[in-house]
Scaffold this motif. Structure first.
Motif, mmCIF file in Angstrom:
data_model
loop_
_atom_site.group_PDB
_atom_site.id
_atom_site.type_symbol
_atom_site.label_atom_id
_atom_site.label_comp_id
_atom_site.label_asym_id
_atom_site.label_seq_id
_atom_site.Cartn_x
_atom_site.Cartn_y
_atom_site.Cartn_z
ATOM 1 N N LEU A 1 101.035 132.208 110.786
ATOM 2 C CA LEU A 1 100.072 132.669 111.792
ATOM 3 C C LEU A 1 98.861 131.743 111.842
ATOM 4 C CD1 LEU A 1 99.384 136.506 111.708
ATOM 5 C CD2 LEU A 1 99.935 135.080 113.674
ATOM 6 N N LEU A 2 98.309 131.457 110.659
ATOM 7 C CA LEU A 2 97.110 130.615 110.595
ATOM 8 C C LEU A 2 97.376 129.225 111.157
ATOM 9 C CD1 LEU A 2 95.763 131.550 107.043
ATOM 10 C CD2 LEU A 2 94.755 132.185 109.241
ATOM 11 N N GLU A 3 98.597 128.760 110.962
ATOM 12 C CA GLU A 3 98.924 127.422 111.462
ATOM 13 C C GLU A 3 99.135 127.384 112.962
ATOM 14 O OE1 GLU A 3 102.368 126.331 109.031
ATOM 15 O OE2 GLU A 3 101.225 124.570 108.415
ATOM 16 N N ASN A 4 99.504 128.521 113.554
ATOM 17 C CA ASN A 4 99.939 128.492 114.952
ATOM 18 C C ASN A 4 99.092 129.272 115.937
ATOM 19 O OD1 ASN A 4 102.552 126.881 114.922
ATOM 20 N ND2 ASN A 4 102.810 128.280 113.197
ATOM 21 N N ILE A 5 98.167 130.084 115.431
ATOM 22 C CA ILE A 5 97.335 130.858 116.342
ATOM 23 C C ILE A 5 96.589 129.900 117.278
ATOM 24 C CG2 ILE A 5 94.949 131.319 115.638
ATOM 25 C CD1 ILE A 5 95.900 134.151 114.898
ATOM 26 N N HIS A 6 96.533 130.247 118.568
ATOM 27 C CA HIS A 6 95.964 129.323 119.552
ATOM 28 C C HIS A 6 94.434 129.416 119.532
ATOM 29 C CE1 HIS A 6 95.974 126.819 123.102
ATOM 30 N NE2 HIS A 6 95.142 127.665 123.686
ATOM 31 N N ILE A 7 93.758 128.323 119.128
ATOM 32 C CA ILE A 7 92.303 128.413 118.961
ATOM 33 C C ILE A 7 91.518 127.548 119.927
ATOM 34 C CG2 ILE A 7 92.283 129.100 116.542
ATOM 35 C CD1 ILE A 7 91.789 126.114 115.861
ATOM 36 N N SER A 8 92.193 126.679 120.690
ATOM 37 C CA SER A 8 91.394 125.733 121.475
ATOM 38 C C SER A 8 90.629 126.441 122.596
ATOM 39 C CB SER A 8 92.260 124.609 122.025
ATOM 40 O OG SER A 8 93.183 125.122 122.949
ATOM 41 N N SER A 9 91.074 127.639 123.001
ATOM 42 C CA SER A 9 90.308 128.344 124.031
ATOM 43 C C SER A 9 89.260 129.283 123.435
ATOM 44 C CB SER A 9 91.256 129.104 124.961
ATOM 45 O OG SER A 9 92.186 129.839 124.212
ATOM 46 N N ASP A 10 89.040 129.198 122.107
ATOM 47 C CA ASP A 10 87.993 130.022 121.489
ATOM 48 C C ASP A 10 86.600 129.557 121.909
ATOM 49 O OD1 ASP A 10 90.063 131.249 120.233
ATOM 50 O OD2 ASP A 10 89.584 130.561 118.211
ATOM 51 N N ILE A 11 86.475 128.271 122.212
ATOM 52 C CA ILE A 11 85.181 127.722 122.623
ATOM 53 C C ILE A 11 84.990 127.967 124.118
ATOM 54 C CG2 ILE A 11 83.916 125.545 122.964
ATOM 55 C CD1 ILE A 11 85.058 124.485 120.463
ATOM 56 N N ASN A 12 83.757 128.191 124.530
ATOM 57 C CA ASN A 12 83.434 128.309 125.952
ATOM 58 C C ASN A 12 83.503 126.904 126.574
ATOM 59 O OD1 ASN A 12 81.947 128.162 128.362
ATOM 60 N ND2 ASN A 12 80.656 129.913 127.802
ATOM 61 N N HIS A 13 84.506 126.682 127.423
ATOM 62 C CA HIS A 13 84.654 125.369 128.050
ATOM 63 C C HIS A 13 84.050 125.338 129.455
ATOM 64 C CE1 HIS A 13 87.074 123.832 124.816
ATOM 65 N NE2 HIS A 13 88.007 124.740 124.983
ATOM 66 N N GLU A 14 83.424 126.454 129.857
ATOM 67 C CA GLU A 14 82.954 126.574 131.246
ATOM 68 C C GLU A 14 81.530 126.060 131.445
ATOM 69 O OE1 GLU A 14 85.198 127.853 133.388
ATOM 70 O OE2 GLU A 14 86.546 128.027 131.661
ATOM 71 N N ASP A 15 80.617 126.630 130.641
ATOM 72 C CA ASP A 15 79.186 126.449 130.925
ATOM 73 C C ASP A 15 78.612 125.324 130.078
ATOM 74 O OD1 ASP A 15 79.299 128.946 132.466
ATOM 75 O OD2 ASP A 15 79.530 129.872 130.496
ATOM 76 N N PHE A 16 78.186 124.244 130.713
ATOM 77 C CA PHE A 16 77.612 123.128 129.960
ATOM 78 C C PHE A 16 76.208 123.492 129.455
ATOM 79 C CE2 PHE A 16 74.927 119.224 129.967
ATOM 80 C CZ PHE A 16 75.486 118.646 128.833
ATOM 81 N N ARG A 17 76.055 123.476 128.136
ATOM 82 C CA ARG A 17 74.753 123.750 127.510
ATOM 83 C C ARG A 17 74.511 122.664 126.471
ATOM 84 N NH1 ARG A 17 74.810 126.735 131.269
ATOM 85 N NH2 ARG A 17 74.903 129.003 131.273
ATOM 86 N N PHE A 18 73.389 121.980 126.591
ATOM 87 C CA PHE A 18 73.080 120.897 125.658
ATOM 88 C C PHE A 18 71.654 121.039 125.135
ATOM 89 C CE2 PHE A 18 71.836 116.463 124.633
ATOM 90 C CZ PHE A 18 72.891 116.093 123.801
ATOM 91 N N PRO A 19 71.503 121.740 124.002
ATOM 92 C CA PRO A 19 70.169 121.857 123.404
ATOM 93 C C PRO A 19 69.741 120.496 122.851
ATOM 94 C CG PRO A 19 71.704 123.495 122.505
ATOM 95 C CD PRO A 19 72.524 122.481 123.242
ATOM 96 N N VAL A 20 68.581 120.029 123.253
ATOM 97 C CA VAL A 20 68.115 118.721 122.777
ATOM 98 C C VAL A 20 67.607 118.869 121.340
ATOM 99 C CG1 VAL A 20 66.443 116.861 123.092
ATOM 100 C CG2 VAL A 20 67.552 117.913 125.079
ATOM 101 N N GLN A 21 68.224 118.053 120.483
ATOM 102 C CA GLN A 21 67.946 118.176 119.056
ATOM 103 C C GLN A 21 66.959 117.122 118.593
ATOM 104 O OE1 GLN A 21 71.574 117.583 116.900
ATOM 105 N NE2 GLN A 21 70.755 118.511 115.056
ATOM 106 N N TYR A 22 67.092 115.933 119.154
ATOM 107 C CA TYR A 22 66.326 114.792 118.642
ATOM 108 C C TYR A 22 66.239 113.748 119.746
ATOM 109 C CZ TYR A 22 64.730 111.366 115.210
ATOM 110 O OH TYR A 22 63.987 110.470 114.497
#
Lengths: 301, 423
Positions: free
Chosen positions: B214-235
């Motif tokens: 299960l751990l090897e095959n569970i689909h995780i690439s859609s766990d991240i929000n790929h829709e809304d571009f957010r870029f907090p300026v760090q430095y």
């Protein structure tokens, strides 16, 4: 892999760069500890990536035990010159001469533990408020509980039972006067990750990591290099072997691996097949079951 | 390099957390995963064999592998989050091993905050307990995308299918009240290794995957929000060298979404707009970049931008507000002070805030809301309101785990006193 997916090395890299930038942004006077070992070489490489095309906005700090491999020192000096980075060196010998540290006696004498004195003095002298180190959580069981941002009190001590919770990617580096932080940007990397990354990025390493012929002796099952200041025990003899370093530390506590690996690919194969831990050759960890935890509480790297 | 090695370079990274009660066998399970996937080395094994002998265990105690600190080994309990690593040819795994006692809820929340998967252990003999509910609730509050319930100690209930099915339906009963997207069940014996890495020969009635599969095959690439571009300026990267006299780049880690060269960008809070000129990554320049990459972005126009600002796409803005409604988990021995002032951290922004209201506390053992007792103590989870001294650019936590999360810091002690998830 999907379109918006990166492999584990790129994800670790992105995380480490984030942590290093966070240090530069949150602290006034950070330093990056540099030993000339592969972990600190990778950490420094990540720092260069974090700020490029600007130079790394902090100095490196090397605590020289006086028992370093000459190859490591040469490598360090070249790297600093090529990248235009400032490296501050502080010497354990000075701490001994000032009476702040006492040299261990006997055949197993090592300056490894004494480094803590020199390190804490240097951090105070330089008014350092954050010291980045190349420690990894997979190295040792006490390190497994370390945070990325590890708070130290005014004595430089670590209190493992009172660590700040660290959530998402929000790092709290606020502190009172006199306190400082140790920060471990490559916390989540394993030995294999480090080697794969060195391969992927084509990072140059000191020759010690590759096979070479050397006069060595065997102590308690570990092959050691004999420096002039070290004494052989009865029954120990010098023999020439093909060896390489799996980790590089102080000569007195760095075990050598019998190996013919002369490329990074060979080393990756060797690491994949090995059945002992990296620090298995480090005699400083073998002193007791909680040797690392005790040293860390005192302010070790 | 041979194909064998380069294959290893294309592993995915999966982070999971483990939760269980004191004697659910959590450390044993992790020890088993590490042992059976050959992530334990001979010298580690020797060390725990010796330690097992010394504390009088007859068999090798795999739990000793994860109990790192001296106090833990002495008391036989896990008191802090420990991180463990292992890899299979498919994935590299990071385990956040978190303690199950109620007083350490904060550690569980910490481990859960970055996890793709939560493994919740249930003792087959005892079935669903209060803590099962508590762990499930925390996994759901922290929006861990996948939860695997491991019904452990199946060997002690004669590998009974009936027992497993009963526990499964009990969990189904309450999990409908939670917001977990993906729930799985695996019957295991961590002690004997049944269905952990290797398929059990004693549970023919179970046709599903083993835990490791299960751990090897569970689909995780859609766990991240790929829709809304957010870029907090760090430095802000400003070389000011002869080679790069006017370079001004914004360093940060993309929190969500993706960005291309030429995309119209709005800078928050100023509201100025520009276009992406370059996306730089060390000596390379990229055409497109996406979460969770760390990059440096330059813009077409000279705009005053500093740490704490956020770059977003002009057609997809976050909420900008000074008033937050959020669920907090309280971490500190000193209770939350109503009308109290705290430092708030949200992405790379820092401000001060005041607690303007406590709406209710959650009874996480019954999932009921308590509006009578509003004293928020250590390990409590509560719904509160904050007024912030300056506007923050937020999304709801359910949409975005990075721009939807905050921490509160005590102004006097500098301790992190709470984790907050924006509603």
């Amino acid at each position: 892999m999907d379109k918006y997916q990166i492999n584990h090395l790129r994800e670790l890299e992105a995380e480490s760069i984030f942590v290093i930038r966070e240090v530069a942004a949150q602290f006034e006077n950070p330093v990056m500890l540099f030993s000339g070992g592969k972990d600190s070489i990778v950490m420094f490489h990540l720092a260069r990536k974090a700020f490029y095309p600007a130079k790394v906005p902090f100095a490196l700090l090397h605590i020289d035990t006086g028992h370093n491999f000459q190859e490591t020192l040469d490598y360090r000096d070249n790297l600093m010159e090529e990248t235009g980075t400032k490296c501050i060196v502080r010497y354990v010998q000075d701490s001994i001469d000032q009476g702040k540290a006492v040299e261990e006696k006997g055949v197993n004498a090592s300056r490894n533990k004494l480094q803590t004195v020199t390190l804490l003095d240097a951090l105070e002298e330089l008014k350092t408020d954050a010291a980045m180190g190349g420690g990894r959580r997979d190295e040792e069981k006490a390190r497994a509980k370390e945070r990325f941002f590890s708070h130290r009190d005014e004595f430089g001590q670590w209190d493992p039972k009172n660590q700040r919770p660290e959530l998402w990617n929000i790092f709290n580096g606020r502190k009172n006067m006199g306190e400082h932080f140790r920060v471990f940007p490559i916390s989540n990397w394993t030995e294999m990750d480090v080697w794969q990354y060195i391969y992927m990025e084509n990072i140059e390493l000191p020759n010690l990591y590759f096979t070479h012929k050397r006069e060595v002796f065997n102590r308690d099952g570990v092959w050691m290099f004999k420096a002039p200041f070290m004494q052989l025990k009865p029954g120990e003899e010098l023999v020439e072997k093909d060896v390489r370093c799996r980790t590089i530390g102080d000569i007195t506590c760095t075990g050598l691996t019998l190996s013919k690996a002369d490329t990074i690919e060979d080393i990756i194969q060797e690491v994949a097949a090995t059945r002992t831990t990296e620090r298995g050759g480090r005699s400083d960890d073998k002193r007791s079951e909680s040797a690392m935890e005790d040293r860390k509480k005192e302010g070790y790297f | 390099m041979s194909d064998k090695n380069s294959g290893y370079l294309d592993m995915e990274l999966l982070r999971f957390t483990t939760a269980g009660s004191v004697d659910d066998g959590k450390s044993t399970l992790i020890g088993r995963l590490l042992y059976d996937s050959k992530a334990i080395f001979e010298d580690q094994m020797e060390a725990i064999e010796k330690a097992s002998e010394r504390i009088g265990n007859e068999e090798v105690n795999l739990a000793l592998l994860t109990d790192g600190l001296r106090a833990e080994r002495e008391q036989g309990i896990t008191i802090d989050v420990a991180y463990r690593y292992f890899a299979t040819p498919k994935r590299k795994f990071i385990i956040a091993d978190t303690p199950g006692h109620i007083q350490y809820t904060r550690n569980m929340v910490t481990g859960a905050s970055t996890a793709n998967v939560a493994i919740i252990l249930v003792d087959a003999r005892h079935g669903v307990l209060e803590q099962t509910l508590r762990h499930s609730y925390i996994a759901s509050q922290l929006q861990i995308p996948h939860v695997i319930f491991c019904v452990n100690k199946m060997d002690l209930v004669d590998y009974s299918e009936e027992t497993f099915e009963k526990i499964k339906s009990d969990i189904d009963g309450f999990s409908s009240k939670l917001s977990v997207k993906d729930i799985r069940y695996v019957p295991i014996s961590a002690l004997n290794g049944d269905n952990v890495v290797d398929r059990s020969e004693k549970m023919d009635w179970y046709q599903g995957p083993t835990l490791l599969h299960l751990l090897e095959n569970i689909h995780i690439s859609s766990d991240i929000n790929h829709e809304d571009f957010r870029f907090p300026v760090q430095y802000v990267v400003r070389p000011q060298t002869a080679e790069f006299p006017d370079y001004r780049g914004y360093g940060g880690r993309i929190a969500s979404g993706a960005v291309k060269v030429g995309d119209p960008i709005t800078v928050l809070p100023s509201g100025f707009t520009s276009k992406v000129k370059t996306i730089d990554f060390f000596e390379d320049t990229l055409e497109e970049s996406f979460a969770p990459q760390s990059v440096t972005i330059t813009l077409e126009d000279e705009i005053d931008i500093s740490r704490g600002d956020m770059l977003v796409k002009s057609d997809d803005l976050p909420n900008t507000t000074q008033d937050l409604e959020l669920m907090v988990c309280w971490f500190n021995e000193r209770n939350l002070i109503p009308r109290g002032k705290y430092v708030i951290r949200h992405t790379s922004a820092e401000a001060r805030c005041m607690v303007t209201g406590v709406q209710h506390k959650m009874n996480i053992n019954t999932l009921e809301q308590n509006t009578e007792d509003l004293t928020v103590k250590m390990n409590d989870i509560a719904k509160i309101n904050l007024r912030v001294t300056k506007p923050l650019h937020i999304d709801s936590y359910s949409k975005n785990r990075i721009t939807g999360s905050v921490i509160l810091v005590d102004e006097g002690t500098n301790e992190t006193v709470a984790a907050g998830m924006i509603i």
